[in-house]
Design a protein around this motif. Structure first.
Motif, PDB file in Angstrom:
ATOM      1  N   VAL A  33       0.854  -1.188   0.000  1.00 22.64           N
ATOM      2  CA  VAL A  33       0.000   0.000   0.000  1.00 22.64           C
ATOM      3  C   VAL A  33       0.894   1.243   0.000  1.00 22.64           C
ATOM      4  N   ASP A  34       0.667   2.124  -0.937  1.00 25.42           N
ATOM      5  CA  ASP A  34       1.466   3.349  -1.060  1.00 25.42           C
ATOM      6  C   ASP A  34       0.572   4.556  -0.814  1.00 25.42           C
ATOM      7  N   PRO A  35       0.733   5.235   0.322  1.00 17.66           N
ATOM      8  CA  PRO A  35      -0.118   6.397   0.596  1.00 17.66           C
ATOM      9  C   PRO A  35      -0.037   7.484  -0.468  1.00 17.66           C
ATOM     10  N   GLU A  36       1.063   7.530  -1.212  1.00 17.35           N
ATOM     11  CA  GLU A  36       1.197   8.565  -2.233  1.00 17.35           C
ATOM     12  C   GLU A  36       0.297   8.307  -3.440  1.00 17.35           C
ATOM     13  N   CYS A  37      -0.240   7.094  -3.553  1.00 20.34           N
ATOM     14  CA  CYS A  37      -1.140   6.756  -4.671  1.00 20.34           C
ATOM     15  C   CYS A  37      -2.605   6.858  -4.279  1.00 20.34           C
ATOM     16  N   ASP A  38      -2.883   7.302  -3.059  1.00 21.64           N
ATOM     17  CA  ASP A  38      -4.255   7.354  -2.574  1.00 21.64           C
ATOM     18  C   ASP A  38      -5.066   8.425  -3.310  1.00 21.64           C
ATOM     19  N   SER A  39      -6.352   8.165  -3.498  1.00 20.98           N
ATOM     20  CA  SER A  39      -7.223   9.138  -4.148  1.00 20.98           C
ATOM     21  C   SER A  39      -7.490  10.323  -3.216  1.00 20.98           C
ATOM     22  N   PRO A  40      -7.513  11.539  -3.741  1.00 22.72           N
ATOM     23  CA  PRO A  40      -7.869  12.693  -2.902  1.00 22.72           C
ATOM     24  C   PRO A  40      -9.288  12.555  -2.355  1.00 22.72           C
ATOM     25  N   MET A  54     -14.688   9.342   0.146  1.00 19.41           N
ATOM     26  CA  MET A  54     -13.310   8.870   0.222  1.00 19.41           C
ATOM     27  C   MET A  54     -13.187   7.533  -0.509  1.00 19.41           C
ATOM     28  N   PRO A  55     -12.823   7.557  -1.808  1.00 17.49           N
ATOM     29  CA  PRO A  55     -12.665   6.315  -2.570  1.00 17.49           C
ATOM     30  C   PRO A  55     -11.254   5.759  -2.438  1.00 17.49           C
ATOM     31  N   ALA A  56     -11.142   4.435  -2.503  1.00 18.45           N
ATOM     32  CA  ALA A  56      -9.832   3.778  -2.464  1.00 18.45           C
ATOM     33  C   ALA A  56      -9.923   2.467  -3.215  1.00 18.45           C
ATOM     34  N   GLN A  57      -8.802   2.034  -3.777  1.00 18.29           N
ATOM     35  CA  GLN A  57      -8.796   0.776  -4.508  1.00 18.29           C
ATOM     36  C   GLN A  57      -7.651  -0.109  -4.043  1.00 18.29           C
ATOM     37  N   SER A 241      11.276  18.986  15.221  1.00 15.65           N
ATOM     38  CA  SER A 241      10.904  17.575  15.284  1.00 15.65           C
ATOM     39  C   SER A 241      11.325  16.794  14.051  1.00 15.65           C
ATOM     40  N   ASP A 242      11.463  15.472  14.224  1.00 17.51           N
ATOM     41  CA  ASP A 242      11.474  14.539  13.104  1.00 17.51           C
ATOM     42  C   ASP A 242      10.013  14.298  12.732  1.00 17.51           C
ATOM     43  N   VAL A 243       9.624  14.688  11.518  1.00 18.48           N
ATOM     44  CA  VAL A 243       8.213  14.703  11.129  1.00 18.48           C
ATOM     45  C   VAL A 243       7.890  13.525  10.217  1.00 18.48           C
ATOM     46  N   VAL A 244       6.776  12.865  10.512  1.00 18.31           N
ATOM     47  CA  VAL A 244       6.232  11.800   9.669  1.00 18.31           C
ATOM     48  C   VAL A 244       4.776  12.126   9.371  1.00 18.31           C
ATOM     49  N   VAL A 245       4.357  11.895   8.130  1.00 19.88           N
ATOM     50  CA  VAL A 245       2.976  12.150   7.721  1.00 19.88           C
ATOM     51  C   VAL A 245       2.381  10.860   7.145  1.00 19.88           C
ATOM     52  N   GLU A 246       1.050  10.847   6.988  1.00 16.54           N
ATOM     53  CA  GLU A 246       0.418   9.700   6.317  1.00 16.54           C
ATOM     54  C   GLU A 246       0.947   9.574   4.890  1.00 16.54           C
ATOM     55  N   GLY A 247       0.758  10.636   4.128  1.00 19.90           N
ATOM     56  CA  GLY A 247       1.248  10.714   2.759  1.00 19.90           C
ATOM     57  C   GLY A 247       1.661  12.146   2.484  1.00 19.90           C
ATOM     58  N   ARG A 248       2.743  12.338   1.757  1.00 23.90           N
ATOM     59  CA  ARG A 248       3.228  13.697   1.507  1.00 23.90           C
ATOM     60  C   ARG A 248       2.222  14.521   0.696  1.00 23.90           C
ATOM     61  N   ALA A 268       9.216  19.230  -1.923  1.00 19.79           N
ATOM     62  CA  ALA A 268       9.888  18.640  -3.083  1.00 19.79           C
ATOM     63  C   ALA A 268      11.320  18.204  -2.785  1.00 19.79           C
ATOM     64  N   ALA A 269      11.831  18.592  -1.627  1.00 26.54           N
ATOM     65  CA  ALA A 269      13.225  18.306  -1.297  1.00 26.54           C
ATOM     66  C   ALA A 269      13.404  16.871  -0.799  1.00 26.54           C
ATOM     67  N   PRO A 270      14.621  16.332  -0.905  1.00 23.83           N
ATOM     68  CA  PRO A 270      14.886  14.986  -0.369  1.00 23.83           C
ATOM     69  C   PRO A 270      14.654  14.883   1.137  1.00 23.83           C
ATOM     70  N   THR A 271      14.672  16.021   1.822  1.00 24.21           N
ATOM     71  CA  THR A 271      14.466  16.038   3.273  1.00 24.21           C
ATOM     72  C   THR A 271      12.997  16.189   3.657  1.00 24.21           C
ATOM     73  N   ALA A 272      12.080  16.086   2.705  1.00 21.89           N
ATOM     74  CA  ALA A 272      10.645  16.189   3.010  1.00 21.89           C
ATOM     75  C   ALA A 272      10.250  15.109   4.012  1.00 21.89           C
ATOM     76  N   PRO A 273       9.196  15.344   4.806  1.00 24.84           N
ATOM     77  CA  PRO A 273       8.779  14.339   5.783  1.00 24.84           C
ATOM     78  C   PRO A 273       8.570  12.969   5.164  1.00 24.84           C
ATOM     79  N   ARG A 274       8.932  11.933   5.914  1.00 25.69           N
ATOM     80  CA  ARG A 274       8.699  10.574   5.469  1.00 25.69           C
ATOM     81  C   ARG A 274       7.242  10.218   5.691  1.00 25.69           C
ATOM     82  N   ASN A 275       6.738   9.238   4.925  1.00 22.90           N
ATOM     83  CA  ASN A 275       5.341   8.835   5.087  1.00 22.90           C
ATOM     84  C   ASN A 275       5.229   7.542   5.899  1.00 22.90           C
ATOM     85  N   LEU A 276       4.000   7.131   6.133  1.00 26.30           N
ATOM     86  CA  LEU A 276       3.770   5.980   7.006  1.00 26.30           C
ATOM     87  C   LEU A 276       4.358   4.680   6.452  1.00 26.30           C
TER      88      LEU A 276
END
Length: 320
Positions: A33-40, A54-57, A241-248, A268-276
């Motif tokens: 499961v990739d949170p970055e592919c989730d439907s808005p 909230m649709p999801a596949q 803080s070290d920040v983590v998000v569901e999806g960027r 957009a930077a390589p240092t952007a928060p990591r996701n779940l």
């Protein structure tokens, strides 16, 4: 179409204890499961509130949660969030079940939060004690759910609560007579400075506390607000803080806790928060001298995993 099975709130709670929900979310993230592919999420105006779709596949099941959000309902002793979840076969796109939506949301949100918190604790062995002091901001449904989920992950945890309404705080504490939950409404700064884990489950529009007070070893989860103009934590905490998000993508689009601290270039930077997914996969390293912050707004893939777990449990029970 034959009649669809319907799972009411009691059946969902029975089939989806927090340990099961957390395990299902963790397994889903580890299996692709990739949170970055989730439907808005889709918002639309409704009388006195709004509709939320909230649709999801997924490979086996897909689904859509259809909710209404009525901000004035709590003052009328009515539920703020109501709706249903429709689960479909991904193979045929035929609906296979309908689930009561509010109870599904009430379970999946704390389950996702504690998935994040538990993995943030594991990313820094020894920093989070076995009997952590868990400070909960809020006294509603999500506050109670987060206490239950935190107990599932940290059985020896001690709890404190801060809420705007003394009556609601009293009612919340009464739900857990064996926990001896401390009401720190009169001493919020003391509670923030002492807490090992802080769970923010409010509908606040401004930061709840001074981020400089949070301990360097603490974990903060801010999950109560939705929208770039609402927030529970300040930029001071975000920046230290070290920040983590569901999806960027979802956080950049909807998360008010990060709206003023992070720019488009930061995302957009390589240092952007990591996701779940990256957190659960062991790709997050916590830095010395920094608290950890997880912040989420709710995503469609989370509901799909939890709804599928309820349906699959019922299917397995039927086969026995």
């Amino acid at each position: 179409m034959t009649s669809l099975p319907y799972f009411d709130a009691d059946e969902i709670r029975s089939a989806l204890p927090y340990t099961t929900a957390i395990a299902a979310i963790t397994a889903g993230l580890r299996s692709g499961v990739d949170p970055e592919c989730d439907s808005p999420r889709l918002f639309s105006a409704a009388p006195g509130g709004e509709f939320l779709l909230m649709p999801a596949q997924g490979s086996e099941f897909s689904g859509v949660k259809a909710l209404t959000v009525a901000p004035q309902n709590p003052a009328r002793n009515l539920a703020k969030i109501q709706g249903v979840y429709i689960l479909y076969s991904s193979d045929t796109l035929a609906p296979v079940a309908v689930l009561e939506g509010a109870s599904l949301t009430a379970i999946r949100t704390p389950a996702v939060t504690l998935t994040a918190v538990s993995h943030l604790a594991a990313a820094a062995p020894g920093l989070t004690p076995q009997a952590p002091l868990v400070l909960v901001y809020g006294a509603g449904v999500q506050a109670a759910g987060h206490i239950r989920a935190a107990r599932a992950v940290f059985p020896a945890a001690r709890f404190a609560v801060i809420g705007r309404s003394p009556e609601r705080v009293t009612a919340l504490c009464a739900e857990f007579p064996k926990l001896d939950i401390a009401d720190y409404g009169a001493m919020p700064e003391t509670a923030v400075s002492a807490a090992d884990i802080i769970l923010c489950t409010t509908s606040a529009c401004a930061p709840l506390f001074d981020g400089s007070l949070v301990r360097e070893t603490a974990i903060v989860a801010a999950v109560g607000t939705h929208g770039r103009d609402l927030r529970e934590v300040d930029d001071v905490l975000v920046r230290r803080s070290d920040v983590v998000v569901e999806g960027r993508a979802s956080a950049a689009r909807e998360n008010g806790n990060l709206a003023t601290a992070l720019t488009e270039a930061d995302w957009a930077a390589p240092t952007a928060p990591r996701n779940l997914r990256e957190l659960v996969s062991g790709e997050v390293t916590r830095r010395t001298g920094r608290p950890a912050l997880y912040t989420g707004v709710g995503m469609s893939w989370e509901d799909l995993i939890c709804a599928a777990a309820v349906f699959s449990a019922a299917e397995q029970s039927t086969r026995r």
